[in-house]
Design a protein around this motif. Structure first.
Motif, short mmCIF file in Angstrom:
data_model
loop_
_atom_site.label_atom_id
_atom_site.label_comp_id
_atom_site.label_asym_id
_atom_site.label_seq_id
_atom_site.Cartn_x
_atom_site.Cartn_y
_atom_site.Cartn_z
N GLN A 104 18.86 44.26 -16.90
CA GLN A 104 20.23 44.54 -16.69
C GLN A 104 20.53 44.03 -14.64
O GLN A 104 20.02 44.50 -14.23
N THR A 105 21.48 43.21 -14.84
CA THR A 105 21.55 42.77 -13.04
C THR A 105 21.79 43.65 -13.13
O THR A 105 23.01 44.30 -13.04
N PRO A 106 21.88 44.72 -11.68
CA PRO A 106 22.73 45.52 -10.30
C PRO A 106 24.47 45.36 -10.99
O PRO A 106 23.80 44.15 -9.75
N VAL A 107 25.77 46.55 -10.46
CA VAL A 107 26.26 45.88 -10.23
C VAL A 107 26.13 46.78 -9.16
O VAL A 107 27.32 46.33 -8.80
N ILE A 108 25.47 47.71 -9.04
CA ILE A 108 25.12 48.41 -7.34
C ILE A 108 24.21 48.79 -6.66
O ILE A 108 23.14 48.79 -7.62
N SER A 109 23.89 48.41 -5.32
CA SER A 109 22.97 48.28 -4.91
C SER A 109 23.24 49.53 -3.66
O SER A 109 24.35 49.45 -3.41
N VAL A 110 22.19 50.67 -3.91
CA VAL A 110 22.43 51.42 -2.85
C VAL A 110 21.25 51.19 -1.76
O VAL A 110 20.25 50.93 -2.55
N ILE A 111 21.70 51.27 -0.63
CA ILE A 111 20.46 51.02 0.46
C ILE A 111 21.08 52.34 1.75
O ILE A 111 21.68 52.61 2.04
N ILE A 112 19.52 52.62 1.38
CA ILE A 112 19.03 53.56 2.27
C ILE A 112 18.48 53.44 3.68
O ILE A 112 17.26 53.68 2.79
N PRO A 113 18.16 53.81 4.45
CA PRO A 113 17.59 54.20 5.72
C PRO A 113 17.03 54.76 6.08
O PRO A 113 17.69 55.98 6.14
N SER A 114 16.28 55.31 6.40
CA SER A 114 15.31 56.34 6.82
C SER A 114 14.63 56.38 7.67
O SER A 114 13.62 55.55 7.60
N TYR A 115 14.26 57.35 8.10
CA TYR A 115 13.53 57.60 9.56
C TYR A 115 12.86 59.23 9.81
O TYR A 115 13.22 59.60 10.34
N ASN A 116 11.91 59.73 9.34
CA ASN A 116 11.07 61.26 9.09
C ASN A 116 11.91 61.93 8.59
O ASN A 116 12.63 62.95 9.29
N THR A 117 12.84 61.10 7.88
CA THR A 117 13.40 62.15 7.15
C THR A 117 13.13 62.83 5.50
O THR A 117 13.75 62.99 4.22
N ARG A 118 11.92 62.91 4.84
CA ARG A 118 11.19 62.74 4.23
C ARG A 118 11.50 63.46 3.06
O ARG A 118 12.22 63.82 2.22
#
Length: 209
Positions: free
Chosen positions: A5-19
């Motif tokens: 299925q084609t995504p309806v929502i794209s969740v975008i999470i930038p991360s820098y040293n937040t394991r």
């Protein structure tokens, strides 16, 4: 054969040293997933704490992009925005945990309010207090009664402060129009993103405004 299925929502999470924070964030998304097809991007900004390996091991369904260097929040979000194909894009900070149903609640609002350019969620601190994450459009007045001003700290109930920092309206649970909402949690229709353009990579702070 399973239909993809084609995504309806794209969740975008930038991360820098937040394991570990990132791990909890991703767990909160997948433990009570959206009813809509969705995808999750983790944009790692050259972390040195093992974040990419954690994502590969614990969340193999995530679309992980590892940048060779930390070029900033705006750059990583813009990269993911260009790669995603969904109807709605959701920018999310890695130090958040998503309540069950939150993604669908935000998408529901955008579907029923096509005039809205974006929708933000309530943001809570770990002690349950509401964050000052929704505000009027920034003006010169913001410097004097904004979140970091001494007036806001000493006199949070001043009319001038309440007209600038709108988080007091969140408790009602009733949607309201705002100047801008924090990009720690903001969902936008893709066509609006395409019309407005990329986040400004010259800035490291105040990008959401």
């Amino acid at each position: 054969m399973t239909e993809i299925q084609t995504p309806v929502i794209s969740v975008i999470i930038p991360s820098y040293n937040t394991r570990e924070l990132l791990s909890r964030c991703l767990a909160s998304i997948y433990s009570a997933p959206s009813d809509r097809p969705f995808e999750v991007f983790v944009m790692d900004d050259a972390s040195r704490d093992g974040s990419p390996d954690m994502v590969r091991e614990r969340f193999p369904q995530v679309r992980l992009i590892v940048n060779r260097e930390n070029r900033g929040y705006a750059y990583s979000n813009n990269l993911a925005l260009a790669m995603s194909q969904s109807r709605f894009v959701y920018l999310l900070n890695s130090d958040t945990e998503v309540y069950p149903g939150a993604l669908d609640h935000l998408a529901d609002f955008l579907e029923t309010h096509p005039e809205a350019g974006a929708v933000g969620s309530a943001l809570y601190n770990s002690d349950g207090s509401v964050q000052a994450s929704v505000k009027s459009l920034p003006t010169v007045k913001s410097a004097f009664v904004g979140k970091r001003s001494w007036l806001a700290r000493w006199f949070p109930k001043l009319n001038a402060t309440r007209s600038e920092l709108l988080n007091w309206r969140v408790e009602s649970g009733i949607p309201f129009e705002a100047g801008y909402v924090s990009s720690a949690s903001i969902m936008m229709p893709r066509d609006v993103v395409q019309r407005v353009g990329d986040l400004d990579t010259r800035l490291w702070y105040f990008i959401d405004a």
